[in-house]
Design an enzyme around this catalytic site. Sequence first.
Site, PDB file in Angstrom:
ATOM      1  N   ASP A  90      40.713  42.011  32.663  1.00 36.88           N
ATOM      2  CA  ASP A  90      41.019  43.184  33.475  1.00 36.88           C
ATOM      3  C   ASP A  90      41.951  44.176  32.794  1.00 36.88           C
ATOM      4  O   ASP A  90      42.467  45.110  33.423  1.00 36.88           O
ATOM      5  CB  ASP A  90      41.582  42.746  34.834  1.00 36.88           C
ATOM      6  N   ASP A 151      32.527  41.837  37.764  1.00 39.37           N
ATOM      7  CA  ASP A 151      33.627  42.810  37.804  1.00 39.37           C
ATOM      8  C   ASP A 151      33.882  43.429  36.430  1.00 39.37           C
ATOM      9  O   ASP A 151      34.372  44.551  36.314  1.00 39.37           O
ATOM     10  CB  ASP A 151      34.926  42.151  38.279  1.00 39.37           C
TER      11      ASP A 151
HETATM   12  N1  GLY Z   1      38.177  41.990  40.115  1.00 41.39           N
HETATM   13  C1  GLY Z   1      38.666  41.108  41.111  1.00 41.39           C
HETATM   14  C2  GLY Z   1      38.281  41.510  42.463  1.00 41.39           C
HETATM   15  O1  GLY Z   1      37.477  42.407  42.665  1.00 41.39           O
HETATM   16  O2  GLY Z   1      38.805  40.901  43.390  1.00 41.39           O
END
Ligand code: GLY
Length: 374
Positions: A90, A151
């Site tokens: 992330d 994600d």
């Molecule tokens: N990327 C983690 C979520 O969407 O919770």
Amino acid sequence: MKGRWDAAIEDAMLKVKNNIVKFPGKLPHIADGQRYEWGDNDDWIEGFYIGLMWLAYEYSGEIFYKEAAQNYLTNFKDRLDRHVALDHHDIGFLYSLSSVAQWQVTGSTEAREVALQAADRLLARWRPAIGIIQAWGKEDDADNGGRMIIDCLLNLPLLFWAYEQTGDSRYYDVAFRHALKSQKFLVRGDGSSYHTFYFDTATGHALRGGTHQGYEDGSTWTRGQSWGIYGFALAYRYTKHAPFLDTSKRLARYFIEHLPEDHVAYWDFDVPIENGTPRDSSASAIASCGLLELLELTGADDPDRPLFESALQNSMESLVERYSTMDAAEAEGLLKHGSYHVLGDRAPDDYMIWGDYYYMEALVRMQRGLKGYW
Ligand code: GLY
């Protein structure tokens, strides 16, 4: 609705300003009881708050927001230097909305440098034997070593941006190949999606789909689906690889066709709906941004346009009228009824800072054509 949307943006900007004043130097974490937990830069979500400041600055021209956002650059640089909680993919969410945004808006070479360092850190999570960017944990992590998650598509723009800045094709190749792998293994034939997928770390062979925050392994977690809509549209924007556009559209059609009457998603498309089943307003905010991107990328005669245009309108109207905090001046968040991890009992029905960010991104794009920082 135009006047109402302007009012929604004004309300959102005021709330961002109140938070900046009330919590100087802090960053919002996962909410609890309609309050964000304000802390340090050590989760995956801090960039969204900075992105909100940049959107507010671009929309209003108010120096207050620009200064507030810029003041966090050292903090984000320090996080990279000290490697604080960065064993995950992330890095894209964190640094696209902070340093890339700062570079885009102000031309800061310092911010550009920080963003390029972040891109290198993300690049280091590429696992060539499998052909994925590893989502979570260290390389030898027993559970997560061969795991990709949908994600991650929103982390790829940091790599595409780094390629454009440097001409170093490694950034582009990794992002492109990860998107191809995501398309092949995370998206199912009917346009639904797996949240995550496992590969054998030794052989690279595909093992199985699974979930982390969804209802069950084979279900469609709505936020994952929305990451896919927007993420594949962005992958197409950068690569012009037509199948990415097609995949984004398929995911969007599935999302739209499975929405409830008020056009805002429950937290999983396969969860039994009962009284009190949580929504995920953040999934609908992200999907709205994906639809805006799709509408920009598709031609006037594209047969999906009427569906996407009406879905965008319905989703944003419902978010503003039923889910926003416009009726609560003291609220810290912008959108009610997001869900983080329902079965894990983490913020199953609360503000989500990324929901706030994408809600604002969609509003300012509709009203002013201002884009986010992907
Ligand atoms: N990327 C983690 C979520 O969407 O919770």
